[in-house]
Scaffold this active site. Structure first.
Site, PDB file in Angstrom:
ATOM      1  N   ASP A 112       4.157   0.651  12.185  1.00 51.04           N
ATOM      2  CA  ASP A 112       3.004  -0.022  11.573  1.00 51.04           C
ATOM      3  C   ASP A 112       2.871  -1.491  11.995  1.00 51.04           C
ATOM      4  O   ASP A 112       1.915  -2.157  11.594  1.00 51.04           O
ATOM      5  CB  ASP A 112       3.086   0.066  10.039  1.00 51.04           C
ATOM      6  CG  ASP A 112       2.840   1.477   9.538  1.00 51.04           C
ATOM      7  OD1 ASP A 112       2.344   2.305  10.321  1.00 51.04           O
ATOM      8  OD2 ASP A 112       3.157   1.751   8.364  1.00 51.04           O
ATOM      9  N   LYS A 132       0.831  -1.216   0.000  1.00 53.56           N
ATOM     10  CA  LYS A 132       0.000   0.000   0.000  1.00 53.56           C
ATOM     11  C   LYS A 132       0.865   1.265   0.000  1.00 53.56           C
ATOM     12  O   LYS A 132       0.646   2.172  -0.810  1.00 53.56           O
ATOM     13  CB  LYS A 132      -0.903   0.016   1.243  1.00 53.56           C
ATOM     14  CG  LYS A 132      -1.595   1.354   1.486  1.00 53.56           C
ATOM     15  CD  LYS A 132      -2.502   1.325   2.694  1.00 53.56           C
ATOM     16  CE  LYS A 132      -1.846   1.548   4.024  1.00 53.56           C
ATOM     17  NZ  LYS A 132      -1.511   2.952   4.367  1.00 53.56           N
ATOM     18  N   ASN A 133       1.840   1.300   0.916  1.00 55.96           N
ATOM     19  CA  ASN A 133       2.586   2.549   1.094  1.00 55.96           C
ATOM     20  C   ASN A 133       3.653   2.778   0.019  1.00 55.96           C
ATOM     21  O   ASN A 133       4.293   3.823   0.000  1.00 55.96           O
ATOM     22  CB  ASN A 133       3.192   2.621   2.494  1.00 55.96           C
ATOM     23  CG  ASN A 133       2.102   2.842   3.537  1.00 55.96           C
ATOM     24  OD1 ASN A 133       0.959   3.164   3.198  1.00 55.96           O
ATOM     25  ND2 ASN A 133       2.440   2.658   4.798  1.00 55.96           N
ATOM     26  N   CYS A 163      -5.158  13.040  12.798  1.00 56.73           N
ATOM     27  CA  CYS A 163      -5.970  11.844  12.524  1.00 56.73           C
ATOM     28  C   CYS A 163      -5.960  10.988  13.773  1.00 56.73           C
ATOM     29  O   CYS A 163      -5.436  11.394  14.802  1.00 56.73           O
ATOM     30  CB  CYS A 163      -5.436  11.092  11.320  1.00 56.73           C
ATOM     31  SG  CYS A 163      -3.939  10.176  11.670  1.00 56.73           S
ATOM     32  N   ARG A 178      -8.944  -0.518   4.120  1.00 62.17           N
ATOM     33  CA  ARG A 178      -8.070   0.499   3.520  1.00 62.17           C
ATOM     34  C   ARG A 178      -6.710  -0.095   3.186  1.00 62.17           C
ATOM     35  O   ARG A 178      -6.058   0.350   2.248  1.00 62.17           O
ATOM     36  CB  ARG A 178      -7.851   1.649   4.500  1.00 62.17           C
ATOM     37  CG  ARG A 178      -9.093   2.412   4.822  1.00 62.17           C
ATOM     38  CD  ARG A 178      -8.777   3.561   5.723  1.00 62.17           C
ATOM     39  NE  ARG A 178      -7.767   4.403   5.081  1.00 62.17           N
ATOM     40  CZ  ARG A 178      -7.390   5.572   5.542  1.00 62.17           C
ATOM     41  NH1 ARG A 178      -7.925   6.054   6.638  1.00 62.17           N
ATOM     42  NH2 ARG A 178      -6.490   6.276   4.926  1.00 62.17           N
ATOM     43  N   ARG A 223       0.239  14.614  13.293  1.00 59.37           N
ATOM     44  CA  ARG A 223       0.786  14.408  11.953  1.00 59.37           C
ATOM     45  C   ARG A 223       0.864  15.687  11.113  1.00 59.37           C
ATOM     46  O   ARG A 223       0.198  15.822  10.085  1.00 59.37           O
ATOM     47  CB  ARG A 223      -0.017  13.319  11.227  1.00 59.37           C
ATOM     48  CG  ARG A 223      -0.039  12.025  12.002  1.00 59.37           C
ATOM     49  CD  ARG A 223      -0.745  10.922  11.281  1.00 59.37           C
ATOM     50  NE  ARG A 223       0.052  10.364  10.196  1.00 59.37           N
ATOM     51  CZ  ARG A 223      -0.347   9.360   9.434  1.00 59.37           C
ATOM     52  NH1 ARG A 223      -1.525   8.824   9.622  1.00 59.37           N
ATOM     53  NH2 ARG A 223       0.423   8.892   8.482  1.00 59.37           N
TER      54      ARG A 223
END
Ligand code: EPU
Length: 421
Positions: free
Chosen positions: A304, A22-23, A116, A396, A121
């Site tokens: 993560d 994803k990243n 968030c 997501r 952030r």
């Protein structure tokens, strides 16, 4: 709103294929803005964040076409260099459009992401870095308004190590006039993957993956074909799930070199980890040992994976001390793990996790993406039926997680709002 229902207590056995990262996919999709020619990508994960990014690029005039396992993006023209609040608030990674838009169009208007669930952030480093490259930036009604006829290479030293900040500046610098040196750059493998894609498009970038990246600006980039790297966090999540539930699982298409810190912790905790060029196998038959960890930028232990490792430590033999240093509010899974019977105390950014003999099922709520993954792991080991609410967070960032886990023998199913399956 979908929920996950998990009947815990079953060990995991078998093989699972890792999806694209994803990243890495999110910045690489934005790289399509840098050229009028087609960028054809393979190994794109099917995730809501990827769909959101595609929709955002679509609003700017980028055409997308799905092929056989590929996605081709064509930014023949960029009609609308704008990332509106409505999109950015659903996905912070929209900020990655800022650097490419400015470099390609000479202007960009991108909403400030704001805080968030996991922390404040800020994006000050993105803004300061682009200013150092010569951009004029105004912050106006929650928007970043950036202008630059052509960016000019410079040396920029990041005050903090930032992944998307490094990616934004690298993309902007690719089309700048002259040489840009990024010092104290993020070393994450996703940064290196983006640089490799940009170089395939004709950029001249050296040193990505180290803390000093040198970008020699070019006048234009061309189309390319590129395969996104495998997802190291998805890999780590499945390995941790197998270590927690017991059994033996092989992750096909995994790159062990991108998650060594995670593999080391799993081995310290008593799992057997065997890696080769294209796969990682993990098994656990004996008791789990408590291991402490501290998150930090790559190559140290990734934030993560913090929540997932905490789930594992809830059933280990002693006390683990888990310290989060990247985000100030990334412990929301603790309350939910406690509902399952975990013994955890939080002091500031540190969680003290005392292993318990067993977890027992409960109804829990996902609060962010990696917290959701942590609850899935806890649900797999808890006795009884655990229900996880708000799993849109999971969608997501994890491709078909319940299908992949079912294939390994987990008793997990998605329950839709209407009560169907
Ligand atoms: N920071 C600043 N100023 C900035 C930028 C960052 O102070 O201008 C601070 C942040 O507040 C944070 C630290 O620097 O304390 C690191 O943040 P970073 O910018 O590296 O995070 P990010 O780029 O916004 C990416 C991943 C995150 C991952 C972090 C850290 C993407 C799209 N997102 O975020 O992924 O946690 O790096 O590794 O690449 C996830 O996938 O679940 C996720 C949250």
């Amino acid at each position: 709103m979908d929920k996950l229902s998990i009947d815990g207590g079953v060990s995991l056995e078998g093989e699972v294929r890792v999806s694209g990262a994803k990243n890495a996919a999110l910045p690489i999709l934005c790289a399509a803005l840098l050229t009028p020619e087609p960028l054809t990508l393979s190994n794109i994960p099917r995730l809501n964040d990827v769909r959101t990014m595609q929709a955002l690029l679509g609003q700017m005039g980028v055409k997308a076409e799905r092929g056989d396992g590929t996605l081709t993006l064509v930014a023949a023209t960029v009609d609308w260099p704008l990332a509106p609040y409505e999109m950015v608030k659903t996905m912070r990674a929209s900020i990655l459009a800022l650097g490419p838009l400015l470099a390609r169009c000479g202007e960009a208007r991108v909403s400030l992401p704001g805080g968030c669930a996991i922390g404040l952030r800020p994006v000050d480093q993105h803004v300061k870095g682009l200013q150092a490259l010569g951009a004029e930036i105004d912050l106006d009604h929650g928007y970043i308004d950036a202008k630059a006829k052509r960016l000019v290479g410079t040396t920029y030293v990041f005050d903090v190590v930032t992944v998307t900040g490094t990616e934004n500046l690298m993309m902007a610098a690719a089309l700048a006039q002259g040489v840009t040196t990024l010092e104290n750059a993020a070393r994450e493998p996703e940064v290196a993957d983006l640089a490799e894609c940009l170089n395939a498009m004709g950029a001249r970038i050296r040193g990505a993956g180290s803390d000093r990246i040198v970008v020699e600006g070019v006048a234009g980039l061309h189309g390319a074909t590129y395969a996104i790297m495998p997802d190291r966090i998805e890999t780590g999540t499945f390995l941790t799930a197998a270590a927690a539930a017991g059994g033996e699982v092989t992750l096909q298409g995994a790159r062990a070199g991108t998650l060594q810190a995670v593999l080391d912790k799993l081995a310290e905790a008593g799992a057997e980890v065997v890696a080769d060029a294209d796969s990682i196998r993990v098994s656990r038959r004996g008791a789990l040992k408590s291991v402490s960890l501290r998150t930090a930028p790559y190559p140290a232990f990734p934030t993560d994976m913090q929540a997932q490792l905490m789930a594992l430590m809830t059933i280990a033999d002693d006390t683990a001390v888990i310290t989060e240093t990247i985000f100030e509010n990334r412990m929301m899974h603790v309350q939910e793990l406690k509902r399952l019977g975990a013994d955890i105390e939080v002091e500031g950014g540190t969680a003290i996790v005392k292993g318990v003999r067993r977890l027992t099922a409960a109804n829990v709520m996902a609060t962010d993406l990696r917290a959701s993954a942590c609850l899935v792991i806890a649900g797999l080991v808890a006795e009884g039926r655990t229900t996880i609410d708000r799993i849109y967070h999971l969608d997501r960032g994890y491709e078909r997680i319940e299908e992949k886990l079912s294939a390994l023998g987990a008793r997990i199913r998605r329950v839709s709002e209407a009560g169907g399956e």
